[in-house]
Design an enzyme around this catalytic site. Structure first.
Site, PDB file in Angstrom:
ATOM      1  N   ASN A   9       0.866  -1.188   0.000  1.00  0.00           N
ATOM      2  CA  ASN A   9       0.000   0.000   0.000  1.00  0.00           C
ATOM      3  C   ASN A   9       0.899   1.234   0.000  1.00  0.00           C
ATOM      4  O   ASN A   9       1.458   1.604   1.027  1.00  0.00           O
ATOM      5  CB  ASN A   9      -0.897  -0.025   1.248  1.00  0.00           C
ATOM      6  CG  ASN A   9      -1.741   1.231   1.353  1.00  0.00           C
ATOM      7  OD1 ASN A   9      -1.840   2.016   0.411  1.00  0.00           O
ATOM      8  ND2 ASN A   9      -2.368   1.423   2.506  1.00  0.00           N
ATOM      9  N   LYS A  11       0.192   4.318  -0.593  1.00  0.00           N
ATOM     10  CA  LYS A  11      -0.464   5.544  -0.093  1.00  0.00           C
ATOM     11  C   LYS A  11      -0.163   6.741  -1.007  1.00  0.00           C
ATOM     12  O   LYS A  11       0.016   6.564  -2.208  1.00  0.00           O
ATOM     13  CB  LYS A  11      -0.070   5.809   1.359  1.00  0.00           C
ATOM     14  CG  LYS A  11      -0.260   4.574   2.243  1.00  0.00           C
ATOM     15  CD  LYS A  11      -0.126   4.838   3.709  1.00  0.00           C
ATOM     16  CE  LYS A  11      -0.257   3.527   4.468  1.00  0.00           C
ATOM     17  NZ  LYS A  11      -0.228   3.672   5.898  1.00  0.00           N
ATOM     18  N   HIS A  87      -9.583   1.367   4.725  1.00  0.00           N
ATOM     19  CA  HIS A  87      -8.317   1.565   5.432  1.00  0.00           C
ATOM     20  C   HIS A  87      -8.525   2.558   6.576  1.00  0.00           C
ATOM     21  O   HIS A  87      -9.332   3.481   6.458  1.00  0.00           O
ATOM     22  CB  HIS A  87      -7.258   2.093   4.447  1.00  0.00           C
ATOM     23  CG  HIS A  87      -5.883   2.099   5.050  1.00  0.00           C
ATOM     24  ND1 HIS A  87      -5.450   3.110   5.862  1.00  0.00           N
ATOM     25  CD2 HIS A  87      -4.871   1.194   4.992  1.00  0.00           C
ATOM     26  CE1 HIS A  87      -4.221   2.830   6.270  1.00  0.00           C
ATOM     27  NE2 HIS A  87      -3.845   1.673   5.755  1.00  0.00           N
ATOM     28  N   GLU A  89      -6.932   5.011   7.548  1.00  0.00           N
ATOM     29  CA  GLU A  89      -6.741   6.429   7.182  1.00  0.00           C
ATOM     30  C   GLU A  89      -7.992   6.973   6.491  1.00  0.00           C
ATOM     31  O   GLU A  89      -8.348   8.136   6.661  1.00  0.00           O
ATOM     32  CB  GLU A  89      -5.493   6.574   6.295  1.00  0.00           C
ATOM     33  CG  GLU A  89      -4.215   6.447   7.124  1.00  0.00           C
ATOM     34  CD  GLU A  89      -3.035   5.816   6.400  1.00  0.00           C
ATOM     35  OE1 GLU A  89      -3.012   5.793   5.155  1.00  0.00           O
ATOM     36  OE2 GLU A  89      -2.121   5.322   7.101  1.00  0.00           O
ATOM     37  N   GLU A 153      -5.583  -4.905  10.666  1.00  0.00           N
ATOM     38  CA  GLU A 153      -4.567  -3.883  10.909  1.00  0.00           C
ATOM     39  C   GLU A 153      -4.929  -3.109  12.171  1.00  0.00           C
ATOM     40  O   GLU A 153      -5.756  -2.187  12.123  1.00  0.00           O
ATOM     41  CB  GLU A 153      -4.530  -2.888   9.736  1.00  0.00           C
ATOM     42  CG  GLU A 153      -4.142  -3.502   8.421  1.00  0.00           C
ATOM     43  CD  GLU A 153      -3.514  -2.447   7.497  1.00  0.00           C
ATOM     44  OE1 GLU A 153      -2.353  -2.638   7.125  1.00  0.00           O
ATOM     45  OE2 GLU A 153      -4.170  -1.444   7.174  1.00  0.00           O
ATOM     46  N   GLY A 159       2.289   2.331  11.010  1.00  0.00           N
ATOM     47  CA  GLY A 159       3.299   3.386  10.931  1.00  0.00           C
ATOM     48  C   GLY A 159       3.943   3.745  12.263  1.00  0.00           C
ATOM     49  O   GLY A 159       4.544   4.808  12.408  1.00  0.00           O
ATOM     50  N   SER A 195       3.208  -1.848  10.471  1.00  0.00           N
ATOM     51  CA  SER A 195       4.636  -1.761  10.825  1.00  0.00           C
ATOM     52  C   SER A 195       5.467  -2.987  10.453  1.00  0.00           C
ATOM     53  O   SER A 195       6.407  -3.352  11.156  1.00  0.00           O
ATOM     54  CB  SER A 195       4.802  -1.455  12.321  1.00  0.00           C
ATOM     55  OG  SER A 195       4.369  -0.150  12.608  1.00  0.00           O
TER      56      SER A 195
END
Ligand code: PGA
Length: 234
Positions: A9, A11, A87, A89, A153, A159, A195
């Site tokens: 991904n 992004k 996702h 985000e 996730e 991250g 991560s």
């Protein structure tokens, strides 16, 4: 053990120069279950490179006056096979709800793309409560659930360089698979994401019931990413 699915991904990262370097260096990898999800405008550069291509998000209408949006209907016309949906985000920055995600999932399935549905709890949330709610609301009135891939996730692992233990990931994946089996009577593939990097992939790859990995930051550095891929597939 089945071959694992590897999703990158990317992004909203990289420039055109970076993409050229990336493609030059990823071309040695021949792996049927590798899917790269570049920023939309770069997708055409990734097509026809023996890599499967996914889109990071879609809108749920085929076409129309929706400035800035892209549909799975359009993605399918380009030869894109996968679509990430829900996702964290998208949920947290763009306020996407499970109701939106449910519409997107139906639209993606109607257009014969494989959806990768992301679910996961935040630091202070109860994992089982969140996953059950996400699963029930996102999968409402969908009949071909076995065509969906779930990516677990935990939001606190994305991250941050903090990952759950292998035991915790294995338990959570079992929980998701059992819950879907019990509620919808079908088997589903479940990936882990959050991560993942070159230092922890060897350990994560030992998890028994994981069907693959969703990799964000580490998919941007093509040298590291190719090492990660090799570690997973060898
Ligand atoms: P990360 O991102 O690998 O950088 O933690 C994963 C993701 O957001 O899907």
């Amino acid at each position: 053990m089945k071959d694992k699915i590897i999703i990158g991904n990317m992004k909203m990262n990289l420039t055109l120069n970076d993409i050229n370097y990336y493609l030059e260096n990823i071309k040695g990898i021949r792996y049927d279950k590798l899917v790269l999800c570049p920023t939309n405008i770069y997708i055409p550069y990734f097509l026809n490179h023996n890599i499967k291509v996914g889109i990071q998000n879609v809108f749920y209408k085929d076409m129309g006056s929706f400035t800035g949006e892209v549909s799975a209907y359009q993605a399918s016309s380009l030869g894109i096979n996968y679509a990430i949906v829900g996702h964290s985000e998208r949920r947290n920055i763009f306020n996407e709800t499970n109701e939106d995600i449910n519409k997107k999932l139906k639209h993606i399935l109607e257009n014969n793309l494989t959806p990768i549905l992301c679910i996961g709890e935040k630091k202070d949330e109860d994992m089982k409560v969140v996953l059950e709610k996400d699963i029930n609301e996102a999968l409402k009135d969908i009949s071909n659930i076995d065509k969906i891939i779930i990516a677990y996730e935990p939001v606190w692992a994305i991250g941050t360089n903090i990952i759950p233990t292998n035991e915790k990931i294995e338990d959570t994946i079992k929980f998701i698979k059992d819950y879907i089996k019990e509620k919808f009577n079908c088997d589903i593939l479940v990936l882990y994401g959050g991560s993942i990097n070159i230092n922890n992939i060897e350990l994560l790859n030992k998890i028994n019931n994981v069907d693959g990995f969703l990799i964000g930051g580490a998919s941007l550095k093509v040298d590291e990413f190719t090492q990660i891929i090799k570690c997973i597939i060898n």
